[in-house]
Design a protein around this motif. Structure first.
Motif, PDB file in Angstrom:
ATOM      1  N   SER A  32       0.818  -1.216   0.000  1.00  0.00           N
ATOM      2  CA  SER A  32       0.000   0.000   0.000  1.00  0.00           C
ATOM      3  C   SER A  32       0.852   1.268   0.000  1.00  0.00           C
ATOM      4  O   SER A  32       0.374   2.356   0.284  1.00  0.00           O
ATOM      5  CB  SER A  32      -0.960  -0.005   1.194  1.00  0.00           C
ATOM      6  OG  SER A  32      -0.259  -0.341   2.367  1.00  0.00           O
ATOM      7  N   THR A  47     -11.993  -1.439  -3.814  1.00  0.00           N
ATOM      8  CA  THR A  47     -11.528  -0.046  -3.754  1.00  0.00           C
ATOM      9  C   THR A  47     -10.596   0.240  -4.926  1.00  0.00           C
ATOM     10  O   THR A  47     -10.132  -0.681  -5.602  1.00  0.00           O
ATOM     11  CB  THR A  47     -10.730   0.198  -2.445  1.00  0.00           C
ATOM     12  OG1 THR A  47      -9.566  -0.651  -2.465  1.00  0.00           O
ATOM     13  CG2 THR A  47     -11.567  -0.124  -1.215  1.00  0.00           C
ATOM     14  N   GLN A  48     -10.334   1.514  -5.105  1.00  0.00           N
ATOM     15  CA  GLN A  48      -9.385   1.904  -6.161  1.00  0.00           C
ATOM     16  C   GLN A  48      -7.992   1.374  -5.842  1.00  0.00           C
ATOM     17  O   GLN A  48      -7.231   1.006  -6.733  1.00  0.00           O
ATOM     18  CB  GLN A  48      -9.353   3.429  -6.291  1.00  0.00           C
ATOM     19  CG  GLN A  48      -8.624   3.870  -7.560  1.00  0.00           C
ATOM     20  CD  GLN A  48      -8.460   5.371  -7.665  1.00  0.00           C
ATOM     21  OE1 GLN A  48      -8.792   6.111  -6.748  1.00  0.00           O
ATOM     22  NE2 GLN A  48      -7.947   5.834  -8.788  1.00  0.00           N
ATOM     23  N   LYS A  49      -7.676   1.303  -4.526  1.00  0.00           N
ATOM     24  CA  LYS A  49      -6.369   0.765  -4.114  1.00  0.00           C
ATOM     25  C   LYS A  49      -6.205  -0.678  -4.581  1.00  0.00           C
ATOM     26  O   LYS A  49      -5.117  -1.095  -4.971  1.00  0.00           O
ATOM     27  CB  LYS A  49      -6.229   0.835  -2.589  1.00  0.00           C
ATOM     28  CG  LYS A  49      -5.740   2.176  -2.079  1.00  0.00           C
ATOM     29  CD  LYS A  49      -5.492   2.124  -0.582  1.00  0.00           C
ATOM     30  CE  LYS A  49      -4.960   3.469  -0.088  1.00  0.00           C
ATOM     31  NZ  LYS A  49      -4.800   3.499   1.375  1.00  0.00           N
ATOM     32  N   GLU A  76      -7.542  -2.023  -7.227  1.00  0.00           N
ATOM     33  CA  GLU A  76      -7.298  -2.008  -8.678  1.00  0.00           C
ATOM     34  C   GLU A  76      -5.860  -1.583  -8.982  1.00  0.00           C
ATOM     35  O   GLU A  76      -5.192  -2.168  -9.834  1.00  0.00           O
ATOM     36  CB  GLU A  76      -8.286  -1.055  -9.356  1.00  0.00           C
ATOM     37  CG  GLU A  76      -8.280  -1.212 -10.857  1.00  0.00           C
ATOM     38  CD  GLU A  76      -9.499  -0.580 -11.526  1.00  0.00           C
ATOM     39  OE1 GLU A  76      -9.513  -0.547 -12.761  1.00  0.00           O
ATOM     40  OE2 GLU A  76     -10.417  -0.127 -10.821  1.00  0.00           O
ATOM     41  N   ILE A  77      -5.384  -0.568  -8.253  1.00  0.00           N
ATOM     42  CA  ILE A  77      -4.008  -0.091  -8.448  1.00  0.00           C
ATOM     43  C   ILE A  77      -3.022  -1.206  -8.099  1.00  0.00           C
ATOM     44  O   ILE A  77      -2.024  -1.413  -8.793  1.00  0.00           O
ATOM     45  CB  ILE A  77      -3.740   1.179  -7.596  1.00  0.00           C
ATOM     46  CG1 ILE A  77      -4.508   2.367  -8.201  1.00  0.00           C
ATOM     47  CG2 ILE A  77      -2.253   1.497  -7.508  1.00  0.00           C
ATOM     48  CD1 ILE A  77      -4.575   3.596  -7.320  1.00  0.00           C
ATOM     49  N   GLN A 137      -2.829  -3.734 -10.901  1.00  0.00           N
ATOM     50  CA  GLN A 137      -2.027  -3.186 -12.001  1.00  0.00           C
ATOM     51  C   GLN A 137      -0.537  -3.228 -11.676  1.00  0.00           C
ATOM     52  O   GLN A 137       0.296  -3.554 -12.531  1.00  0.00           O
ATOM     53  CB  GLN A 137      -2.470  -1.747 -12.291  1.00  0.00           C
ATOM     54  CG  GLN A 137      -3.880  -1.652 -12.856  1.00  0.00           C
ATOM     55  CD  GLN A 137      -4.364  -0.217 -13.003  1.00  0.00           C
ATOM     56  OE1 GLN A 137      -3.638   0.739 -12.725  1.00  0.00           O
ATOM     57  NE2 GLN A 137      -5.598  -0.061 -13.445  1.00  0.00           N
ATOM     58  N   THR A 174     -12.103 -11.289  -9.832  1.00  0.00           N
ATOM     59  CA  THR A 174     -11.857  -9.835  -9.745  1.00  0.00           C
ATOM     60  C   THR A 174     -10.509  -9.501 -10.377  1.00  0.00           C
ATOM     61  O   THR A 174     -10.407  -8.562 -11.177  1.00  0.00           O
ATOM     62  CB  THR A 174     -11.856  -9.371  -8.267  1.00  0.00           C
ATOM     63  OG1 THR A 174     -13.051  -9.823  -7.645  1.00  0.00           O
ATOM     64  CG2 THR A 174     -11.749  -7.864  -8.151  1.00  0.00           C
ATOM     65  N   MET A 210      -9.782  -7.207 -13.704  1.00  0.00           N
ATOM     66  CA  MET A 210      -8.905  -6.019 -13.643  1.00  0.00           C
ATOM     67  C   MET A 210      -7.714  -6.177 -14.580  1.00  0.00           C
ATOM     68  O   MET A 210      -7.309  -5.230 -15.260  1.00  0.00           O
ATOM     69  CB  MET A 210      -8.389  -5.817 -12.208  1.00  0.00           C
ATOM     70  CG  MET A 210      -9.434  -5.349 -11.230  1.00  0.00           C
ATOM     71  SD  MET A 210      -8.725  -5.364  -9.547  1.00  0.00           S
ATOM     72  CE  MET A 210     -10.070  -4.646  -8.609  1.00  0.00           C
ATOM     73  N   TYR A 257      -6.739  -3.741 -17.765  1.00  0.00           N
ATOM     74  CA  TYR A 257      -5.466  -3.020 -17.759  1.00  0.00           C
ATOM     75  C   TYR A 257      -4.587  -3.439 -18.932  1.00  0.00           C
ATOM     76  O   TYR A 257      -4.004  -2.597 -19.617  1.00  0.00           O
ATOM     77  CB  TYR A 257      -4.745  -3.267 -16.432  1.00  0.00           C
ATOM     78  CG  TYR A 257      -3.450  -2.515 -16.277  1.00  0.00           C
ATOM     79  CD1 TYR A 257      -3.388  -1.132 -16.433  1.00  0.00           C
ATOM     80  CD2 TYR A 257      -2.262  -3.188 -15.960  1.00  0.00           C
ATOM     81  CE1 TYR A 257      -2.195  -0.442 -16.283  1.00  0.00           C
ATOM     82  CE2 TYR A 257      -1.070  -2.502 -15.803  1.00  0.00           C
ATOM     83  CZ  TYR A 257      -1.034  -1.126 -15.969  1.00  0.00           C
ATOM     84  OH  TYR A 257       0.150  -0.438 -15.828  1.00  0.00           O
TER      85      TYR A 257
END
Length: 202
Positions: free
Chosen positions: A87, A121-123, A125-126, A129, A148, A152, A156
């Motif tokens: 994170s 959350t967006q985290k 997805e990030i 990636q 999931t 994603m 990407y």
């Protein structure tokens, strides 16, 4: 060896700032010691490296150097201590942490990564990636059980991922004998190669 002994002696400087040098000099000293650690891999220094990560004022360049040093070791006593690196806001630091984790997977670590990716959350997805960008094929292989992650990854890879990220994903698909899906991404790689003016480095 002598190199590892010297590195082990130098490691004490990572824990406390020696007197008589400026903060900038201390920063450079830390980075150089961590590079030495990555090359000499002295035994039993995991805890010292994790202690550096827990220091209050620590810049991204030092964090990156610590995770890079941890990645150099064939196996760490506990990969779980690397999880907080997932994170990290800095992309380079996050990639270095993921590369170190990719060599130190356990059931607990895999479950934690999966939970983070599937957090909605967006985290999450990030993180998915970044796993692709880091070419962390062991983590990717584990995450193939996650719809999931697959969703994603597909988004990407189709849009903005680099050719090297697509390449690593193809490698995982081939290992899993998913030939038709691999074929789809081989076609995507060809299209990206045609459209990408930058030199392609394998």
């Amino acid at each position: 060896g002598q190199g590892a002994d010297l590195t082990a002696r130098l490691l004490r400087y990572l824990e406390s700032e020696p007197s008589g040098i400026s903060p900038d000099q201390y920063h450079d000293l830390k980075i150089n010691i961590l590079r030495l650690v990555a090359r000499t891999m002295p035994s039993g220094i995991d805890n010292t490296l994790f202690a550096v990560l827990n220091q209050k004022k620590i810049g991204n360049s030092v964090k990156f150097a610590v995770y890079n040093a941890l990645e150099a070791f064939p196996k760490l006593e506990s990969g779980a201590s690397l999880i907080k690196g997932l994170s990290e806001p800095g992309l380079c630091v996050r990639i270095a942490a993921i590369k170190a984790l990719d060599k130190n997977l356990s059931d607990f670590v895999c479950a934690e990564i999966k939970n983070l990716v599937e957090s909605g959350t967006q985290k999450g997805e990030i993180l998915a990636q970044t796993i692709l960008d880091a070419r962390a094929t062991n983590i990717m292989d584990y995450l193939m059980i996650s719809d999931t992650f697959s969703y994603m990854a597909s988004n990407y890879l189709d849009r903005t991922a680099s050719i090297t990220a697509v390449d690593s994903f193809i490698e995982v698909l081939k290992q899993r004998k998913l030939k038709s899906t691999a074929k789809k991404y081989i076609e995507l790689k060809k299209q990206k190669t045609c459209h990408d003016p930058r030199p392609f480095i394998v």
